[in-house]
Structure formats: C-alpha cells, structure tokens
Design a protein around this motif. Structure first.
Motif, PDB file in Angstrom:
ATOM      1  N   HIS A 154     -17.612  -6.037  16.183  1.00  0.00           N
ATOM      2  CA  HIS A 154     -17.203  -6.114  14.678  1.00  0.00           C
ATOM      3  C   HIS A 154     -16.112  -7.160  14.516  1.00  0.00           C
ATOM      4  CE1 HIS A 154     -19.095  -2.503  13.795  1.00  0.00           C
ATOM      5  NE2 HIS A 154     -18.907  -1.983  14.922  1.00  0.00           N
ATOM      6  N   ILE A 155     -16.415  -8.629  15.150  1.00  0.00           N
ATOM      7  CA  ILE A 155     -15.495  -9.837  14.753  1.00  0.00           C
ATOM      8  C   ILE A 155     -16.492 -10.849  14.047  1.00  0.00           C
ATOM      9  CG2 ILE A 155     -14.435 -11.506  16.204  1.00  0.00           C
ATOM     10  CD1 ILE A 155     -14.014  -9.681  18.466  1.00  0.00           C
ATOM     11  N   VAL A 156     -15.655 -11.302  13.103  1.00  0.00           N
ATOM     12  CA  VAL A 156     -16.074 -12.653  12.481  1.00  0.00           C
ATOM     13  C   VAL A 156     -15.317 -13.504  12.563  1.00  0.00           C
ATOM     14  CG1 VAL A 156     -15.347 -11.666  10.155  1.00  0.00           C
ATOM     15  CG2 VAL A 156     -17.193 -13.321  10.249  1.00  0.00           C
ATOM     16  N   SER A 157     -15.684 -14.962  12.647  1.00  0.00           N
ATOM     17  CA  SER A 157     -14.678 -15.836  12.916  1.00  0.00           C
ATOM     18  C   SER A 157     -15.375 -17.384  12.513  1.00  0.00           C
ATOM     19  CB  SER A 157     -14.507 -16.213  14.401  1.00  0.00           C
ATOM     20  OG  SER A 157     -13.776 -15.225  15.032  1.00  0.00           O
ATOM     21  N   GLY A 158     -14.363 -17.967  11.904  1.00  0.00           N
ATOM     22  CA  GLY A 158     -15.077 -19.165  11.419  1.00  0.00           C
ATOM     23  C   GLY A 158     -13.813 -20.124  10.931  1.00  0.00           C
ATOM     24  N   THR A 159     -14.518 -21.148  10.061  1.00  0.00           N
ATOM     25  CA  THR A 159     -13.623 -22.221   9.217  1.00  0.00           C
ATOM     26  C   THR A 159     -14.135 -22.253   7.705  1.00  0.00           C
ATOM     27  OG1 THR A 159     -14.933 -23.985  10.108  1.00  0.00           O
ATOM     28  CG2 THR A 159     -13.214 -23.494  11.510  1.00  0.00           C
ATOM     29  N   PHE A 160     -13.331 -22.872   7.079  1.00  0.00           N
ATOM     30  CA  PHE A 160     -13.682 -23.302   5.554  1.00  0.00           C
ATOM     31  C   PHE A 160     -12.991 -24.383   5.106  1.00  0.00           C
ATOM     32  CE2 PHE A 160     -10.363 -19.827   5.327  1.00  0.00           C
ATOM     33  CZ  PHE A 160      -9.695 -20.436   4.329  1.00  0.00           C
ATOM     34  N   GLU A 161     -13.338 -24.923   3.976  1.00  0.00           N
ATOM     35  CA  GLU A 161     -12.652 -25.913   3.164  1.00  0.00           C
ATOM     36  C   GLU A 161     -13.138 -25.757   1.706  1.00  0.00           C
ATOM     37  OE1 GLU A 161     -11.467 -29.679   4.324  1.00  0.00           O
ATOM     38  OE2 GLU A 161     -11.457 -28.780   6.380  1.00  0.00           O
ATOM     39  N   MET A 162     -12.404 -25.903   0.753  1.00  0.00           N
ATOM     40  CA  MET A 162     -13.011 -25.900  -0.563  1.00  0.00           C
ATOM     41  C   MET A 162     -11.832 -26.301  -1.521  1.00  0.00           C
ATOM     42  SD  MET A 162     -12.348 -21.536  -1.334  1.00  0.00           S
ATOM     43  CE  MET A 162     -12.877 -20.967   0.388  1.00  0.00           C
ATOM     44  N   THR A 163     -12.527 -26.474  -2.626  1.00  0.00           N
ATOM     45  CA  THR A 163     -11.885 -26.923  -3.753  1.00  0.00           C
ATOM     46  C   THR A 163     -11.812 -25.788  -4.947  1.00  0.00           C
ATOM     47  OG1 THR A 163     -12.088 -29.378  -3.636  1.00  0.00           O
ATOM     48  CG2 THR A 163     -11.475 -28.615  -5.830  1.00  0.00           C
ATOM     49  N   VAL A 164     -10.761 -25.403  -5.526  1.00  0.00           N
ATOM     50  CA  VAL A 164     -10.683 -24.251  -6.323  1.00  0.00           C
ATOM     51  C   VAL A 164     -10.559 -24.807  -7.942  1.00  0.00           C
ATOM     52  CG1 VAL A 164     -10.767 -22.335  -4.674  1.00  0.00           C
ATOM     53  CG2 VAL A 164      -8.788 -23.272  -5.754  1.00  0.00           C
ATOM     54  N   LYS A 165     -10.828 -24.461  -8.821  1.00  0.00           N
ATOM     55  CA  LYS A 165     -10.452 -24.937 -10.124  1.00  0.00           C
ATOM     56  C   LYS A 165     -10.005 -23.586 -11.042  1.00  0.00           C
ATOM     57  CE  LYS A 165     -12.268 -27.070 -14.295  1.00  0.00           C
ATOM     58  NZ  LYS A 165     -12.123 -26.048 -15.199  1.00  0.00           N
ATOM     59  N   ASP A 166      -9.081 -23.691 -11.857  1.00  0.00           N
ATOM     60  CA  ASP A 166      -8.292 -22.949 -12.788  1.00  0.00           C
ATOM     61  C   ASP A 166      -9.374 -22.266 -13.626  1.00  0.00           C
ATOM     62  OD1 ASP A 166      -7.227 -21.309 -14.795  1.00  0.00           O
ATOM     63  OD2 ASP A 166      -5.388 -22.841 -14.647  1.00  0.00           O
ATOM     64  N   GLU A 167      -9.762 -21.021 -13.715  1.00  0.00           N
ATOM     65  CA  GLU A 167     -10.703 -20.599 -14.511  1.00  0.00           C
ATOM     66  C   GLU A 167     -10.704 -21.035 -16.035  1.00  0.00           C
ATOM     67  OE1 GLU A 167     -11.573 -16.575 -14.405  1.00  0.00           O
ATOM     68  OE2 GLU A 167      -9.552 -15.943 -14.544  1.00  0.00           O
ATOM     69  N   ILE A 168      -9.507 -21.182 -16.379  1.00  0.00           N
ATOM     70  CA  ILE A 168      -9.396 -21.754 -17.755  1.00  0.00           C
ATOM     71  C   ILE A 168      -8.634 -22.717 -18.179  1.00  0.00           C
ATOM     72  CG2 ILE A 168      -9.225 -19.195 -18.758  1.00  0.00           C
ATOM     73  CD1 ILE A 168      -6.136 -19.457 -18.865  1.00  0.00           C
ATOM     74  N   GLY A 169      -8.488 -23.728 -17.410  1.00  0.00           N
ATOM     75  CA  GLY A 169      -8.016 -25.121 -17.362  1.00  0.00           C
ATOM     76  C   GLY A 169      -8.432 -26.021 -16.348  1.00  0.00           C
ATOM     77  N   PRO A 170      -7.659 -27.079 -16.209  1.00  0.00           N
ATOM     78  CA  PRO A 170      -8.197 -28.306 -15.576  1.00  0.00           C
ATOM     79  C   PRO A 170      -7.707 -28.297 -14.093  1.00  0.00           C
ATOM     80  CG  PRO A 170      -6.721 -29.214 -16.890  1.00  0.00           C
ATOM     81  CD  PRO A 170      -6.938 -27.672 -17.449  1.00  0.00           C
ATOM     82  N   GLU A 171      -6.697 -27.402 -13.847  1.00  0.00           N
ATOM     83  CA  GLU A 171      -5.820 -27.595 -12.634  1.00  0.00           C
ATOM     84  C   GLU A 171      -6.795 -27.328 -11.620  1.00  0.00           C
ATOM     85  OE1 GLU A 171      -2.213 -25.580 -10.511  1.00  0.00           O
ATOM     86  OE2 GLU A 171      -2.172 -25.246 -12.584  1.00  0.00           O
TER      87      GLU A 171
END
Length: 184
Positions: A154-171
């Motif tokens: 019961h182990i999960v491991s890893g890596t991630f990268e992402m861009t996230v955007k404001d759901e109501i604006g441009p930020e």
C-alpha cells in the motif's frame, strides 16, 4: 597571538555554513511510504505542515493518498495540505492500476465527480475574502509519474510538474519538482 589561528578557524567554519536552496528544502525522493510530499511553488519550497494534514478530498482514511474501486475505475487521489496558511494541492487520477505517466491536461468539472479526467487542483483558503482554486486543464497542463505502485505494501510514490490556472481569472502558478511517497 595563539588565539589568532583559533579565531581564523572559527571564522572560516562559520563562513562555510551555506543556506539551503529551495530545492534542497524538499524531502528526498523516496519509495518507502514515508508520508513525504512537497513541491516548489513558483520556485519556493512548499512543504505540508508536519503537525496536521488537512484532507481536502473528504475521504475518511486519514491518509494523504486514497485508492478505491468505483464503477468507472480505480481512482487515486493525492492530498497535500498546509493548514497553517490554508493552502493545498489535490491530484486526481481516474484509473490507476500500475506505474506510468499520467497527463493533466483536460477540463475538470464538479458535475463529473468520479468521471473526471486526471487533474491537479491547487487551492488557497486562508487570509482571502474568497477561497481561490487553480486547476490544470487544456491551457494549464502537467504530468504525474508514478514510480512505485505497490498494492500489497500500500505505497504510491512518484513525481509531478504542472501549471495551474485560476478558475475565474488569468493568474497561473508553476508547481515543479513535485514528489510524493505516500501510504494508501
């Protein structure tokens, strides 16, 4: 005169103390189920509170990772929480059965529930008049790589990268060098 070499030694030793870089502040990437998870948020280390984990996903397991069986697949939910400043990150993968890389590039909809595509959601709730949500999607993408997925231990491991955007604006915000090593 005998104190001069000692003073020079002390001065040299104190000058060698180097402050950690933002990346060095993150926990080492591991695959032991250590419970570690962190990332760089716009280049600054983001680490969850050690004393408390806020479970934004609403699950009852108390673990920051949940893997369950639904009619639509085997979704995996990862939760990173920092109650001290009311920020956190949820990552949802709709059907995980083995290691691999998952793209975070489709539109999230609250109406879809378990039928949502893979997504990342960074949120801010404290010290703001209104809570703010930042999501991955077609114009703010990312990926997550699971390097260990052990249904016996019961182990999960890893890596991630992402861009996230404001759901109501441009930020937008950049989440880089993300890593997790969670029991589920």
């Amino acid at each position: 005169m005998k104190l001069l070499p000692l003073l020079l030694l002390l001065l040299t030793a104190s000058a060698c103390k180097k402050e950690k870089t933002e990346l060095e502040k993150l926990p080492d990437a591991s695959q032991t189920g250590s419970g570690a998870g962190a990332f760089l948020l716009d280049g600054h280390a983001w680490l969850p509170d050690k004393s408390k984990t806020i479970n934004i996903g609403g699950g009852s397991s108390g673990f920051p990772a949940q893997w369950r069986h639904t009619k639509t697949g085997r979704p995996l939910e990862l939760t990173f929480g920092k109650s001290s400043d009311g920020t956190g990150l949820n990552i949802y993968l709709p059907d995980v059965r083995k290691t691999g890389t998952f793209q975070l590039d489709h539109q999230f909809s609250i109406m879809l529930g378990d039928r949502n595509p893979a997504y990342g959601l960074y949120f801010m709730t404290k010290s703001l008049s209104l809570p703010r949500s930042f999501l991955t999607g077609p114009t703010a993408t990312g990926s997550l790589t699971i390097t260990r997925f052990d249904t016996i231990a019961h182990i999960v491991s890893g890596t991630f990268e992402m861009t996230v955007k404001d759901e109501i604006g441009p930020e937008t915000h950049q989440l880089t060098h993300g890593r997790f090593d969670y029991p589920f």
